[in-house]
Design an enzyme around this catalytic site. Structure first.
Site, PDB file in Angstrom:
ATOM      1  N   ARG A   1     -85.477 -25.091 -65.520  1.00 21.19           N
ATOM      2  CA  ARG A   1     -86.467 -26.052 -65.040  1.00 21.19           C
ATOM      3  C   ARG A   1     -87.667 -25.288 -64.487  1.00 21.19           C
ATOM      4  NH1 ARG A   1     -85.404 -28.079 -60.717  1.00 21.19           N
ATOM      5  NH2 ARG A   1     -83.398 -27.240 -60.146  1.00 21.19           N
TER       6      ARG A   1
ATOM      7  N   TYR B   1     -85.992 -27.024 -72.733  1.00 26.33           N
ATOM      8  CA  TYR B   1     -84.769 -26.664 -72.006  1.00 26.33           C
ATOM      9  C   TYR B   1     -84.345 -27.721 -70.983  1.00 26.33           C
ATOM     10  CZ  TYR B   1     -81.233 -23.270 -70.623  1.00 26.33           C
ATOM     11  OH  TYR B   1     -80.039 -22.621 -70.435  1.00 26.33           O
TER      12      TYR B   1
ATOM     13  N   LYS C   1     -82.875 -35.276 -64.777  1.00 27.06           N
ATOM     14  CA  LYS C   1     -83.607 -35.093 -63.519  1.00 27.06           C
ATOM     15  C   LYS C   1     -84.845 -36.002 -63.455  1.00 27.06           C
ATOM     16  CE  LYS C   1     -80.807 -31.780 -62.338  1.00 27.06           C
ATOM     17  NZ  LYS C   1     -79.789 -32.019 -61.310  1.00 27.06           N
TER      18      LYS C   1
ATOM     19  N   HIS D   1     -78.789 -36.783 -55.903  1.00 25.47           N
ATOM     20  CA  HIS D   1     -78.327 -35.567 -56.582  1.00 25.47           C
ATOM     21  C   HIS D   1     -76.928 -35.238 -56.043  1.00 25.47           C
ATOM     22  CE1 HIS D   1     -79.298 -31.056 -57.532  1.00 25.47           C
ATOM     23  NE2 HIS D   1     -78.665 -31.628 -58.513  1.00 25.47           N
TER      24      HIS D   1
ATOM     25  N   SER E   1     -78.838 -27.123 -56.304  1.00 21.40           N
ATOM     26  CA  SER E   1     -78.445 -26.571 -57.597  1.00 21.40           C
ATOM     27  C   SER E   1     -77.719 -25.238 -57.393  1.00 21.40           C
ATOM     28  CB  SER E   1     -79.685 -26.330 -58.451  1.00 21.40           C
ATOM     29  OG  SER E   1     -80.426 -27.517 -58.544  1.00 21.40           O
TER      30      SER E   1
ATOM     31  N   CYS F   1     -74.672 -24.539 -56.330  1.00 18.96           N
ATOM     32  CA  CYS F   1     -73.823 -24.372 -55.147  1.00 18.96           C
ATOM     33  C   CYS F   1     -72.406 -24.883 -55.418  1.00 18.96           C
ATOM     34  CB  CYS F   1     -74.400 -25.110 -53.944  1.00 18.96           C
ATOM     35  SG  CYS F   1     -75.752 -24.242 -53.166  1.00 18.96           S
TER      36      CYS F   1
ATOM     37  N   ASP G   1     -73.157 -34.525 -61.070  1.00 17.53           N
ATOM     38  CA  ASP G   1     -74.538 -34.148 -60.740  1.00 17.53           C
ATOM     39  C   ASP G   1     -75.375 -35.276 -60.138  1.00 17.53           C
ATOM     40  OD1 ASP G   1     -76.574 -32.138 -60.711  1.00 17.53           O
ATOM     41  OD2 ASP G   1     -77.500 -33.040 -62.468  1.00 17.53           O
TER      42      ASP G   1
ATOM     43  N   ARG H   1     -75.979 -22.561 -70.167  1.00 11.87           N
ATOM     44  CA  ARG H   1     -75.408 -23.883 -69.898  1.00 11.87           C
ATOM     45  C   ARG H   1     -74.382 -24.294 -70.930  1.00 11.87           C
ATOM     46  NH1 ARG H   1     -77.354 -26.893 -65.314  1.00 11.87           N
ATOM     47  NH2 ARG H   1     -79.008 -25.615 -64.470  1.00 11.87           N
TER      48      ARG H   1
HETATM   49  C1  OXD Z   1     -79.857 -28.592 -61.398  1.00 15.90           C
HETATM   50  C2  OXD Z   1     -79.049 -29.001 -62.558  1.00 15.90           C
HETATM   51  O1  OXD Z   1     -80.728 -27.722 -61.506  1.00 15.90           O
HETATM   52  O2  OXD Z   1     -78.159 -29.833 -62.375  1.00 15.90           O
HETATM   53  O3  OXD Z   1     -79.616 -29.144 -60.313  1.00 15.90           O
HETATM   54  O4  OXD Z   1     -79.303 -28.516 -63.667  1.00 15.90           O
HETATM   55 MN    MN Z   2     -78.224 -30.738 -60.474  1.00 21.64          MN
END
Ligand code: OXD
Ligand code: MN
Length: 599
Positions: free
Chosen positions: A70, A212, A221, A241, A263, A265, A288, A380
């Protein structure tokens, strides 16, 4: 396909006129369409089929090195007024942005197909779900959206002739002139030409230049968080989130828990946790994103708007997340992983012994001792949620699941204890507003510095963060206190003076969930402290852990000096909300400061 929705058809025609694609394809969401699209991607050299004996129907993609994550610095909230985007978002004037982006969009799909993806975030027809349509010129986006959302004719039927939908316009920004060979990952490699733009008032997303993840799979998102957070504010619900899990104690009565973590964690790991305590069971609803609305019972009911997991691969292993590993055995897409000699995928920490050699995420020969990582740190997997062996049977219940507790967590080496229970909704909102993580990768700041990330929404809140926290406070007044979820602050990452992790984490996090469940059921003890209620040492089940008493003490210690040190940073952070800083949060901070003598 006949399109009965005139506004939708007219919008697609208008965009086709601007982008000038060679063809327009309306996605029906069928398995045949997925296979056909994969065939196209394979023929173009973009999809590399993996060994069918090891990972049937799985494909590896390698992105352009300029397009691996991102891009927060190129993410914009174009509300009419700058103030409505707030201090945590990049704002740009909507009219100027439209002009600039239209110039980029003109002719940008030449030589390509324009795909129209009608999708539903959430079970089709659920009162909590919401429909979007993404236009894209990337077949990689189409196959990923097939896994991550509910796509196709069913959605158009639900939309009818005049239903509302979020408009997503995406292009990789790489037109082809006649005869020009395509790249295996088309995108615009120039960062200054990439845009991830949101027009919250008109519920539109314009994305250009990147193929991406969250930049391109607009349901995730962009729609389910940035646009949906604005819809949720306007309509009195929550778009968050958060993972959603179901935890069932030996007694058999399940609780549903949502949890926000920044993100990287471990949200996916917690969502699929394999409990180390006998008799306890954890099942997954989502990993997520969580949308919550009040049900007729006055409780918050949650759905996972997605149908897949778009998870970070490196670090995922049979030790950290066995259920994710079991989910990845077939029908998945992998991006930027290592290709092994037997045509399987690998990433750092997947196994103790790496493969002897492979092809890395940039397509280069790689060996474990070559000095480079084989997989990109943000490599990913895209995996269908239905393949997760611990997916809860009710994960697609259109009514959602009633949430008993919400956890806020981050990565803090010190100060924040293992778990603390908020005294009240507003105290919990305060705790959520100060959560944050120490950076482990330089992506979002200097390594080791603390990035405050309220409710893990910093990069995902589509409006002013002060208004967002005020909205959370308002939600707490909409029902009786006993119907609201209890709020908790957690931290798996606390370290000892000699820098060891004090808590084993992973499957042992069930011990914290157990304490939370027992608190909800009125069976576990706690000690009042200025930051909330901490477990008494005996109330946390550490049986079989061999956790030294000093470590347990440290994990559950109210670190008064640490909190004193945090106060001015919290004050600075909250002050950045300006006149939209909620008074209740100011009072919560003042109370904490007073109680610990930090005034
Ligand atoms: C993030 C994801 O960046 O879920 O939070 O990809
Ligand atoms: Mn996320």
């Amino acid at each position: 396909m006949t399109i009965r929705h005139n506004r939708l058809r007219a919008w697609v025609e208008e965009i086709a006129r601007i982008c000038e694609p060679d063809r327009v394809h309306w996605c029906n969401g069928s398995r045949e369409e997925y296979a056909e699209m994969i065939g196209t991607l394979q023929a173009a050299g973009s999809a590399i089929p993996l060994n069918p004996a090891l990972r049937p129907n799985c494909y590896l993609f390698r992105s352009d090195p300029s397009d691996v994550a991102r891009v927060e610095e190129r993410t914009f909230i174009c509300s009419r007024h700058r103030d409505d985007a707030g201090p945590t978002n990049n704002w740009a004037d909507p009219e100027q942005m439209r002009r600039d982006m239209l110039a980029s969009y003109r002719g940008c799909m030449r030589g390509r197909t324009l795909y129209v993806i009608p999708y539903s975030m959430g079970p089709i027809g659920s009162p909590i779900a919401n429909i979007g349509v993404e236009i894209t010129d990337s077949p990689y986006v189409v196959v990923n959206m097939h896994i991550m959302t509910r796509v196709g004719s069913r959605v158009l039927d639900q939309l009818g002739e005049d239903g509302e939908f979020v408009r997503g316009w995406h292009s990789v920004g790489a037109p082809l002139s006649p005869g020009q060979p395509d790249s295996t990952w088309p995108c615009n490699p120039d960062l200054s030409k990439k845009y991830i733009t949101h027009f919250p008032e008109t519920r539109e997303i314009w994305s250009y230049g990147s193929g991406y993840g969250g930049n391109a799979l607009l349901g995730k998102k962009c729609h389910a968080l940035r646009i949906a957070s604005v819809q949720a504010r306007d309509e009195g619900w929550l778009a968050e989130h958060m993972l959603i899990l179901k935890v069932t104690p030996p007694s058999g009565r399940p609780h549903y828990i949502a949890a926000a973590f920044p993100s990287a964690c471990g949200k996916t790991n917690l969502a699929m946790l394999e409990p180390t305590l006998p008799g306890w069971k954890v099942e997954t609803i989502g990993d997520d994103i969580c949308w919550m609305k009040f049900g007729p019972d006055g409780r918050l009911h949650a759905i996972n708007p997605e149908t897949g997991f778009f998870g970070v691969a490196p670090g995922t292993s049979m030790r950290s997340n066995p259920n994710a590993m079991r989910t990845l055995r077939r029908d998945c897409i992998f991006t930027n992983c290592v290709l092994t000699p037997d045509n399987d995928v690998w990433w750092e920490d997947m196994t103790e012994t790496p493969p002897p050699r492979g092809i890395d995420w940039q397509g280069k020969e790689w060996t474990p001792d070559c000095g480079r990582k084989g997989a990109h740190p943000n490599a990913r997997f895209t995996a269908p949620a239905r393949l997760c062996p611990v997916i809860a049977p009710e994960w697609e219940d259109p009514a959602g699941v009633p949430i008993s507790a919400i956890l806020f967590g981050g990565r803090r080496g010190a100060v924040v204890p293992l778990v603390v229970e908020a005294r009240s909704w507003s105290h919990g909102v305060f705790l959520g507003s100060i959560m944050g993580s120490e950076m482990t990768a330089a992506a979002f700041g200097k390594v080791g510095t603390l990035r405050r990330d309220p409710m893990a929404m910093l990069p995902f809140c589509g409006y002013h963060i002060g208004d967002y926290l005020a909205h959370w406070l308002r939600i707490g007044t909409r029902t009786s206190a006993d119907r609201l979820p209890r709020l908790y602050f957690v931290n798996w990452f606390r370290r000892s003076a000699d820098n060891r992790f004090l808590w084993p984490g992973f499957g042992d996090n069930i011990r914290v969930l157990k304490w939370i469940v027992e608190r909800i059921e009125g069976r576990a003890n706690a000690t009042e402290t200025p930051i909330g209620r901490l477990p008494t040492p005996e109330s946390l089940d550490t049986s079989g852990l061999n956790l030294p008493a000093e470590d347990l003490h440290e994990l559950l210690r109210f670190d008064v000096d640490g909190w004193r040190g945090d106060i001015s940073d919290i004050e600075k952070f909250h002050a950045s909300f300006g006149d939209r800083r909620p008074a209740q949060l100011r009072e919560e901070l003042a109370m904490l400061a007073r109680e610990i003598g930090a005034l």
